[in-house]
Enzyme design. Sequence first.
Site, PDB file in Angstrom:
ATOM      1  N   LYS A  41      -6.655   1.132  -3.958  1.00 47.71           N
ATOM      2  CA  LYS A  41      -6.351   0.616  -2.631  1.00 47.71           C
ATOM      3  C   LYS A  41      -6.556   1.690  -1.575  1.00 47.71           C
ATOM      4  O   LYS A  41      -7.015   1.406  -0.459  1.00 47.71           O
ATOM      5  CB  LYS A  41      -4.912   0.100  -2.572  1.00 47.71           C
ATOM      6  CG  LYS A  41      -4.514  -0.532  -1.222  1.00 47.71           C
ATOM      7  CD  LYS A  41      -5.363  -1.745  -0.874  1.00 47.71           C
ATOM      8  CE  LYS A  41      -5.072  -2.313   0.503  1.00 47.71           C
ATOM      9  NZ  LYS A  41      -3.764  -2.943   0.654  1.00 47.71           N
TER      10      LYS A  41
ATOM     11  N   THR B  42       0.852  -1.182   0.000  1.00 56.10           N
ATOM     12  CA  THR B  42       0.000   0.000   0.000  1.00 56.10           C
ATOM     13  C   THR B  42       0.890   1.234   0.000  1.00 56.10           C
ATOM     14  O   THR B  42       1.596   1.509   0.969  1.00 56.10           O
ATOM     15  CB  THR B  42      -0.915   0.019   1.238  1.00 56.10           C
ATOM     16  OG1 THR B  42      -1.738  -1.152   1.228  1.00 56.10           O
ATOM     17  CG2 THR B  42      -1.808   1.254   1.243  1.00 56.10           C
TER      18      THR B  42
ATOM     19  N   LYS C  46      -0.226   4.245   9.174  1.00 56.82           N
ATOM     20  CA  LYS C  46       0.465   4.325   7.887  1.00 56.82           C
ATOM     21  C   LYS C  46      -0.526   4.412   6.730  1.00 56.82           C
ATOM     22  O   LYS C  46      -0.467   5.319   5.895  1.00 56.82           O
ATOM     23  CB  LYS C  46       1.384   3.115   7.734  1.00 56.82           C
ATOM     24  CG  LYS C  46       2.261   3.105   6.493  1.00 56.82           C
ATOM     25  CD  LYS C  46       1.694   2.310   5.339  1.00 56.82           C
ATOM     26  CE  LYS C  46       1.593   0.831   5.639  1.00 56.82           C
ATOM     27  NZ  LYS C  46       1.152   0.074   4.432  1.00 56.82           N
TER      28      LYS C  46
END
Length: 309
Positions: A170, A94, A238
């Site tokens: 994503k 990601t 994150k």
Amino acid sequence: MKIGVVGLGSMGFGIATSLLRSGHDVYGADVNAEAVERLRAMGGSKVDPKSAAAELNALVVVVLNSDQTEEVLFGDRGLVSELAPGAVVIMCVTVAPDYARSVAYRCATRGLHFLDAPISGGSVKAANGRLSIMASGAPQAFAAARPALDAMAEKVFELGDSAGAGSAMKAVNQMLAGIHIAAMAEAITFGITQGISPETFLEVIPVCAGTSWMLENRAPHVVEGDYTPRSAIDIWPKDLGIVLDVARKSKFAAPITAAVLQQFIAAAGMGLGREDDAAVAKVYARTAGLKLPRQEMPETADRETGWRP
């Protein structure tokens, strides 16, 4: 195919074993030597991807973030300089779309194919070869990666012929996934304040309109008091940070995502970073002075407040 897999965490290890079951030669690497040995015991190559790089047809990168990806591909021991022209790099990390485009450009200058291919589905689906992959890249990259993708995924979404589109999708998925986990945590603890046990919550809500896949997957962890990390709290500062960075560059307000990010940061600050992400419920419980299943009451809590098992 000869396939290197770098990153043998819960998702990467599942991917590696799915590739093995499909008959590929798999070369695994991870900072955790135990994971590497476990893969080798299951039939993985005794040779590491760096040593075999010139022979690899594909390299699957399943590390934590863009910094680790940069080190794996372009660092002092980076693999991109060792791969033979025509090999394909499948990046399942990601990252921001701009970073995916940067990696694609640098791979192309060395004659390598590249797929921006973030994954979703969790460790169980990874182990069963049933991931969803949100991929973008040139048709030649898809062709080169197809045998690996077929082993890894139940569904491969082909989202365009250039890198960045996969990572953008994503980001959308992670926005929703993070929000839904926090919403589950908020709802299950709110229910406790109303005298609704977590068990009753889990019996009723999954068959009502308020349910979600994340609720049905994560709420059992709260009910069982089991915070063994299938997907850890630390992932979300994150991932949601990436979402908000992308939103900021697009001048898009994402206030719900911003609020959810703060709950995950609070959980990490409580020392829960390595626990399952369902442990974000502990943030709500602590604030309200509630007891979750198999959890000790906070010392500052009102012992007459909340649900008792």
